[in-house]
Design a protein around this motif. Structure first.
Motif, short mmCIF file in Angstrom:
data_model
loop_
_atom_site.label_atom_id
_atom_site.label_comp_id
_atom_site.label_asym_id
_atom_site.label_seq_id
_atom_site.Cartn_x
_atom_site.Cartn_y
_atom_site.Cartn_z
N LEU A 81 0.82 -1.21 0.00
CA LEU A 81 0.00 0.00 0.00
C LEU A 81 0.86 1.26 0.00
CD1 LEU A 81 -2.81 -1.05 2.49
CD2 LEU A 81 -3.02 -0.78 0.01
N GLN A 82 1.94 1.26 0.75
CA GLN A 82 2.83 2.42 0.77
C GLN A 82 3.43 2.67 -0.61
OE1 GLN A 82 5.61 1.49 3.89
NE2 GLN A 82 4.14 1.98 5.51
N THR A 83 3.83 1.60 -1.28
CA THR A 83 4.39 1.74 -2.63
C THR A 83 3.33 2.26 -3.60
OG1 THR A 83 5.98 -0.02 -2.22
CG2 THR A 83 5.50 0.49 -4.53
N ALA A 84 2.13 1.72 -3.51
CA ALA A 84 1.04 2.16 -4.40
C ALA A 84 0.70 3.62 -4.16
CB ALA A 84 -0.18 1.27 -4.19
N GLN A 85 0.57 4.02 -2.90
CA GLN A 85 0.24 5.41 -2.58
C GLN A 85 1.29 6.37 -3.07
OE1 GLN A 85 -0.48 4.71 1.67
NE2 GLN A 85 -2.53 5.55 1.39
N ALA A 86 2.55 5.99 -2.97
CA ALA A 86 3.64 6.85 -3.43
C ALA A 86 3.61 7.02 -4.95
CB ALA A 86 4.99 6.28 -3.00
N ALA A 87 3.14 6.01 -5.67
CA ALA A 87 3.14 6.04 -7.13
C ALA A 87 1.88 6.66 -7.72
CB ALA A 87 3.33 4.63 -7.68
N LEU A 88 0.76 6.60 -6.99
CA LEU A 88 -0.53 7.04 -7.53
C LEU A 88 -1.09 8.18 -6.68
CD1 LEU A 88 -2.00 3.50 -8.13
CD2 LEU A 88 -1.17 5.07 -9.87
N ALA A 89 -1.03 9.36 -7.20
CA ALA A 89 -1.49 10.53 -6.46
C ALA A 89 -2.83 11.05 -7.00
CB ALA A 89 -0.43 11.62 -6.51
N ASP A 90 -3.70 10.16 -7.39
CA ASP A 90 -5.00 10.54 -7.93
C ASP A 90 -6.02 10.61 -6.79
OD1 ASP A 90 -7.72 10.14 -9.17
OD2 ASP A 90 -6.49 10.16 -11.00
N GLU A 91 -6.73 11.71 -6.67
CA GLU A 91 -7.67 11.89 -5.56
C GLU A 91 -8.85 10.93 -5.61
OE1 GLU A 91 -9.15 14.53 -8.83
OE2 GLU A 91 -7.18 14.40 -7.87
N ARG A 92 -9.06 10.26 -6.73
CA ARG A 92 -10.16 9.29 -6.82
C ARG A 92 -9.82 7.96 -6.15
NH1 ARG A 92 -10.82 9.46 -13.14
NH2 ARG A 92 -8.56 9.67 -12.85
N ILE A 93 -8.53 7.71 -5.88
CA ILE A 93 -8.12 6.44 -5.29
C ILE A 93 -7.94 6.58 -3.78
CG2 ILE A 93 -6.39 4.61 -5.27
CD1 ILE A 93 -5.61 5.40 -8.08
N GLN A 94 -8.56 5.66 -3.07
CA GLN A 94 -8.36 5.56 -1.62
C GLN A 94 -7.76 4.19 -1.35
OE1 GLN A 94 -11.95 5.38 0.71
NE2 GLN A 94 -10.84 5.50 2.62
N PHE A 95 -6.60 4.16 -0.69
CA PHE A 95 -5.95 2.90 -0.34
C PHE A 95 -6.30 2.55 1.10
CE2 PHE A 95 -3.38 4.62 -3.77
CZ PHE A 95 -3.27 3.51 -4.59
N ARG A 96 -6.60 1.27 1.32
CA ARG A 96 -6.98 0.84 2.66
C ARG A 96 -6.45 -0.56 2.92
NH1 ARG A 96 -13.14 1.26 3.89
NH2 ARG A 96 -12.70 3.40 3.31
N LEU A 97 -5.95 -0.77 4.12
CA LEU A 97 -5.52 -2.09 4.55
C LEU A 97 -6.77 -2.98 4.63
CD1 LEU A 97 -2.82 -3.37 5.45
CD2 LEU A 97 -3.50 -2.87 7.80
N GLY A 98 -6.71 -4.15 4.03
CA GLY A 98 -7.89 -5.01 4.04
C GLY A 98 -7.62 -6.38 3.47
N ASP A 99 -8.56 -7.27 3.71
CA ASP A 99 -8.48 -8.67 3.34
C ASP A 99 -9.63 -9.00 2.39
OD1 ASP A 99 -8.87 -11.52 3.39
OD2 ASP A 99 -7.86 -11.63 5.32
#
Length: 141
Positions: free
Chosen positions: A76-94
């Motif tokens: 998630l940290q890698t994805a957030q650093a690469a994608l700065a689009d306000e439409r994307i919300q990253f969340r820890l989950g299963d």
């Protein structure tokens, strides 16, 4: 006996991205071409990893929103650093207990993930639970 530290590439986003990212970045756009969803919808990316499918969704599908979940904080940290689009919300989950309200998304996608989920039936039930009536559900392994 002295224990040596091991580097776990499956929890470190940068390492995994160098290994699997090249394949994820190539297949995600092809999957979305085949999937062919309408634009302007709310998406759920199950097992987003380092963000290859999420990035392709934003680039190709004009989503209203993307909830991208993964059980790995490193990914998630890698994805957030690469994608700065306000439409994307990253969340820890299963995948087996999706952190989304029932009937809250229009499109549910998962790339190269379900073969790592211990209870795929539960994961698919969760996808149905969070999908709105008529939701599109698609995945590839």
């Amino acid at each position: 006996m002295v224990e040596t530290a091991r580097h776990d590439a499956w929890s470190a986003g940068d390492s995994c991205d160098r290994y699997m990212g090249r394949w994820r970045r190539k297949i995600a756009p092809l999957f979305l071409d085949w999937f062919d969803p309408p634009t302007g919808l709310d998406w759920l990316d199950v097992g987003c990893g380092t963000g290859a499918l999420s990035a392709a969704i934003v680039a190709q599908c004009s989503p209203k929103s993307v909830l991208a979940i993964d059980p790995s904080e490193g990914f998630l940290q890698t994805a957030q650093a690469a994608l700065a689009d306000e439409r994307i919300q990253f969340r820890l989950g299963d995948a087996q207990a999706l952190p989304a309200k029932p009937g809250s998304v229009d499109v549910i996608a998962s790339g190269l993930v379900l073969n790592f989920v211990p209870d795929r039936t539960k994961a698919l039930s969760e996808m149905r639970r969070v999908g709105r009536p008529g939701a599109l559900i698609g995945f590839y392994v």
